[in-house]
Design an enzyme around this catalytic site. Structure first.
Site, PDB file in Angstrom:
ATOM      1  N   LYS A  87       0.861  -1.193   0.000  1.00  0.00           N
ATOM      2  CA  LYS A  87       0.000   0.000   0.000  1.00  0.00           C
ATOM      3  C   LYS A  87       0.893   1.238   0.000  1.00  0.00           C
ATOM      4  O   LYS A  87       1.812   1.355   0.830  1.00  0.00           O
ATOM      5  CB  LYS A  87      -0.865  -0.023   1.248  1.00  0.00           C
ATOM      6  N   VAL A  88       0.623   2.135  -0.933  1.00  0.00           N
ATOM      7  CA  VAL A  88       1.457   3.327  -1.128  1.00  0.00           C
ATOM      8  C   VAL A  88       0.539   4.546  -1.209  1.00  0.00           C
ATOM      9  O   VAL A  88      -0.466   4.511  -1.921  1.00  0.00           O
ATOM     10  CB  VAL A  88       2.276   3.190  -2.452  1.00  0.00           C
TER      11      VAL A  88
END
Ligand code: G3P
Length: 226
Positions: A87-88
């Site tokens: 997750k970014v």
């Protein structure tokens, strides 16, 4: 629409999984902090979640602020277990890291998406999942569902073949606070809703169901006693 659970709490994940309708897990730094976990235990905790989920996608968020740091975190997280998705957050560094990770076959969930243009940029940078937030719009007296509708319409206009390892982009409705958010997301055709355990329980419960079960039990007792 698939249900993910938005938590890092192992007991909540195990309970939701036992219901037979869980398709994945999303975590974030705040959710891990809520478990009381220490920094040194972060990756082993994420691995426990990934094992518990037996192949279902588990989003693990980077807290790095540079492209190099995000890529380094992403490669390390994704090597922990094959079902870990990185997750970014959407920002310049996040987009660049997403492209690099996608090119290496890593699945990325682009988070903190608050506009259709951000969603389009994320999908073009190779995001496998795009997470528009609903509740945080409602918090500032704006319409989170209307914003989500724009994301669904814009991403739905295009074919994302070749942009990431699976050649598809799924929208995860995030910052979901109420069962009504879940229904509205499904009416828009959103692929996934990631829902906190408390809200998931509210989605299950209905007073007429409880009353109906009690009535059937009472009537069945009469049959048994007849
Ligand atoms: O996982 C990110 C998102 O679901 C957070 O929700 O309630 O903190 O806005 P919330």
């Amino acid at each position: 629409m698939k249900f993910f659970i938005d938590t890092a709490d192992l007991a909540e994940i195990a309970e939701a999984k036992s219901w037979g309708c869980l398709a994945g897990v999303t975590t974030n730094p705040s959710l891990y902090a809520k478990t009381g976990g220490k920094l040194a235990d972060f990756e082993s905790h994420m691995l426990k979640i990934a094992d518990l989920c037996e192949g279902l996608p588990v989003s693990v968020e980077t807290t790095a602020s540079t492209v190099e740091g995000m890529v380094e975190d992403g490669l390390r997280f994704s090597s922990l277990a094959p079902n870990i998705v990185v997750k970014v957050p959407i920002c310049e560094a996040g987009l660049a890291a997403c492209r690099m990770l996608a090119d290496k076959g890593v699945r990325v969930n682009m988070t903190l998406v608050f506009s259709a243009t951000q969603a389009l940029l994320a999908a073009n940078a190779g995001a496998r999942y795009v997470s528009p937030f609903i509740g945080r719009f409602d918090d500032i007296a704006e319409d989170g569902i209307a914003q989500l509708a724009d994301v669904v319409a814009c991403l739905g206009n295009y074919d994302w073949s070749g942009k990431n390892v699976d050649s598809r982009v799924e929208i995860i409705a995030a910052s979901v606070r109420t069962p009504l958010h879940v229904t509205k997301a499904a009416l828009l055709g959103v692929d996934i809703a990631t829902v906190p355990f408390k809200t998931l329980s509210k989605c299950l419960k209905h007073p007429l169901t409880d009353r109906g079960i009690a009535l059937f039990e009472a009537d069945w007792k009469k049959v048994e006693q007849a």
